[in-house]
Design an enzyme around this catalytic site. Sequence first.
Site, PDB file in Angstrom:
ATOM      1  N   ARG A   1       0.869  -1.176   0.000  1.00 12.61           N
ATOM      2  CA  ARG A   1       0.000   0.000   0.000  1.00 12.61           C
ATOM      3  C   ARG A   1       0.905   1.225   0.000  1.00 12.61           C
ATOM      4  NH1 ARG A   1      -1.927   0.432   6.341  1.00 12.61           N
ATOM      5  NH2 ARG A   1       0.161   0.705   7.145  1.00 12.61           N
TER       6      ARG A   1
ATOM      7  N   ASN B   1      -4.745   8.350   3.993  1.00 18.44           N
ATOM      8  CA  ASN B   1      -4.366   7.699   5.238  1.00 18.44           C
ATOM      9  C   ASN B   1      -2.879   7.916   5.449  1.00 18.44           C
ATOM     10  OD1 ASN B   1      -5.385   5.793   7.411  1.00 18.44           O
ATOM     11  ND2 ASN B   1      -3.566   4.687   6.720  1.00 18.44           N
ATOM     12  N   GLU B   2      -2.548   8.606   6.528  1.00 15.18           N
ATOM     13  CA  GLU B   2      -1.140   8.760   6.915  1.00 15.18           C
ATOM     14  C   GLU B   2      -0.246   9.160   5.740  1.00 15.18           C
ATOM     15  OE1 GLU B   2      -0.176   5.034   8.729  1.00 15.18           O
ATOM     16  OE2 GLU B   2      -1.218   5.539  10.579  1.00 15.18           O
TER      17      GLU B   2
ATOM     18  N   GLU C   1      -6.804   6.193  15.326  1.00 13.07           N
ATOM     19  CA  GLU C   1      -6.440   4.776  15.431  1.00 13.07           C
ATOM     20  C   GLU C   1      -5.579   4.539  16.661  1.00 13.07           C
ATOM     21  OE1 GLU C   1      -4.269   3.171  12.099  1.00 13.07           O
ATOM     22  OE2 GLU C   1      -5.544   4.181  10.651  1.00 13.07           O
TER      23      GLU C   1
ATOM     24  N   GLU D   1      -1.993  -7.725   7.628  1.00 12.66           N
ATOM     25  CA  GLU D   1      -2.097  -7.358   9.043  1.00 12.66           C
ATOM     26  C   GLU D   1      -3.014  -8.309   9.807  1.00 12.66           C
ATOM     27  OE1 GLU D   1      -2.811  -3.088   9.018  1.00 12.66           O
ATOM     28  OE2 GLU D   1      -0.652  -2.767   8.993  1.00 12.66           O
TER      29      GLU D   1
ATOM     30  N   HIS E   1      -2.530  -8.108  13.456  1.00 11.47           N
ATOM     31  CA  HIS E   1      -2.778  -6.838  14.136  1.00 11.47           C
ATOM     32  C   HIS E   1      -4.078  -6.936  14.916  1.00 11.47           C
ATOM     33  CE1 HIS E   1      -3.619  -2.605  14.767  1.00 11.47           C
ATOM     34  NE2 HIS E   1      -2.363  -2.355  14.441  1.00 11.47           N
TER      35      HIS E   1
END
Length: 679
Positions: A110, A148-149, A302, A350, A353
Amino acid sequence: MTFTPSTILFGGDYNPDQWDTETVREDIELMRRAKVNTATVGVFSWSKMEPSEGVYELDWLAEILDRLHAGGIGFFLATPTASPPPWFSLAHPDALPVRPDGARLSHGSRDTYAISAPAYRAASRGIARALAERFGDHPGLRGWHIHNEYGTLDYGPHAARAFRAWLRAKYGTLETLNAAWWTAFWSQGYGSWEEILPPRATQYLHNPAQAIDFRRFCSDEMLAAYTEQCDEIRAAGSMAPATTNFMLPTWNHLEQWAWSDAQDVVSIDHYLDTRGPDGEAHVAYGGDLTRSWGDGPWLLMEQNATGISADGRWYTKSPDRTIRNSLGYIARGSQSSLFFQWRQSAGGSEQWHGGLVPHAGGSSRAFATIERLGGILESIREVIEPPADGRLSDAEVGILWHADGWWALETPQMPNDALTYSDEVRSTHRALWRSGIETDFVRPGAPIGRYRVLVVPCLYPMSEETAAWLHDYAASGGTVVVSYLSGVSDENLRIVGGGFPGRLRDLLGASSEQIDVLGPDETVDLGGGLTGTEWSELITLHTAEALHLYEDGSLAGFPAITSNTVGSGRAIYVSTKLDQVSRDRFFADVAAGAGLTETAPGAVGAGVEAIRRRGRDADYLFLLHHGDETVDVAGEGVDLVTGGRIEDGFRLPARDVAVVRLRRGATVRIGAEPSASSR
Ligand code: GAL
């Protein structure tokens, strides 16, 4: 815009595109059971939203959003631009990022995009517009979660073109740029803009001015991409608040003050990087930074419900820690307790996670914790109503923060690579936190009259204006504490001559003519129980006095920590990197000298973290008990978690939490010795 939702937002990233209808039905049931009220949808769903170029398929999303809304669950709708689909990368290989060494990355993970590539920017605008046109007035929409980020750096041809345009706008002429970058050294003088490159892999050290300008450019370029998406959303008529989630890690690609100005509400993702007790200080650091960046309420977008990733391992986060940490962020101004992600992914990168719903499902200790948290958040919901003056914290200590300091210490010419901005800032914040002293972060040039102490950690490049602002602050009664490697250079990393730190010599009333770097295991005794590491300087006093001398080593007998009277205030210089124990002691003394006291007397000694959040008509004292023994709490107020009145006798069990509604300005006393009264 002040972001004041009607309740504390609770929930997290929801990726239903991974699951079948039956699981989605169960998800909504479980969300309701745990009092989840917010889902962040679509963060990585680009390939499903736009399965081929320009073809938007959003019916599946409409169905999910309608089901959430019907279940009483609001949502942030994300633009999915952090993860371009495979077809996009195949059609636009030039929009894949290039590393400094020239390798172009392939699709497969990603965040694989070249931020300056026109095709990427156009596709991002397109999907943002399509989402806003379809869902911009959905009654369940709480806000826009853009991208995102942000943080992928690209060194390829598109970046080179955009970097040159940015430099032209900044410097105007090549002559000015050549002077600013000191290009006479190593024959780097530029004769045309086309000659200038991003700092790609080269034979030896880069020009540091080029390196820091590239970091500034990358931040601005990503901000332009963010703003473009917001413009599309507004043009489609959606006025819901927009944000993007900052990452707060050990790397930093954004200049947060400029970014915060551009957002309707600031949000962060925060992951503990240690499973030890220092994780609690890390929560405080993240919370104080984010409240300060946005100058008000913010969103925790998050965190991890059940895991801590450190040393290449997934450690389990204990249930009590999940609750204390969640409240720690809210205490510091968060309007939310959101997590990544709602349900653990069965497959994909993930799969280990954590999630609010673990692989084991809803009948698990982990989910019971989430249900408990949902109950607590509902019972403390009044805390998010802001006071009339908008100020959430009573902090009287500020730490000066700027990404320039971070980036400067990462440039390649620094004399000690072990020194990082983030370590210096975080160690300083930790020291104040350990004394129970509340802390804000401050932007250069901001109004700072309300702080009794302002700390300047490792802000290596400094403008004349910032130096004058610090001087004015001290002259009007403030205490400034400046660390080594602050104010050494101008904004282009050219050292200001005549003795370090050139920009701050007058303020400090002292200067140093030479640095003396210490070896990795070397320390230097400063007397009074203080120890320096990594760095020392040969200091001459002008108007300052010495508070500590170097007691041993090559600079024995020379000043190490100095204090200068400036108007009705003073400026302290710490010319070495104090180890953590010394730093804790030093800042406890500075705080005491400035008349600062811990938020709740006795809290630190009892292992309780006490944080005040100012509310509309009252103050809320969050008590997070990190210690192992039950403690007594004395005073007047009501614990919103249990409904118990403090004056009726109140004990806080080990590892538990209380949120006490207090009269404005009042506090409680914490005693380590439990009394006979029971909670
Ligand atoms: C965040 C990211 C999430 C997830 C998480 C894992 O940085 O936004 O998508 O990857 O990390 O910790």
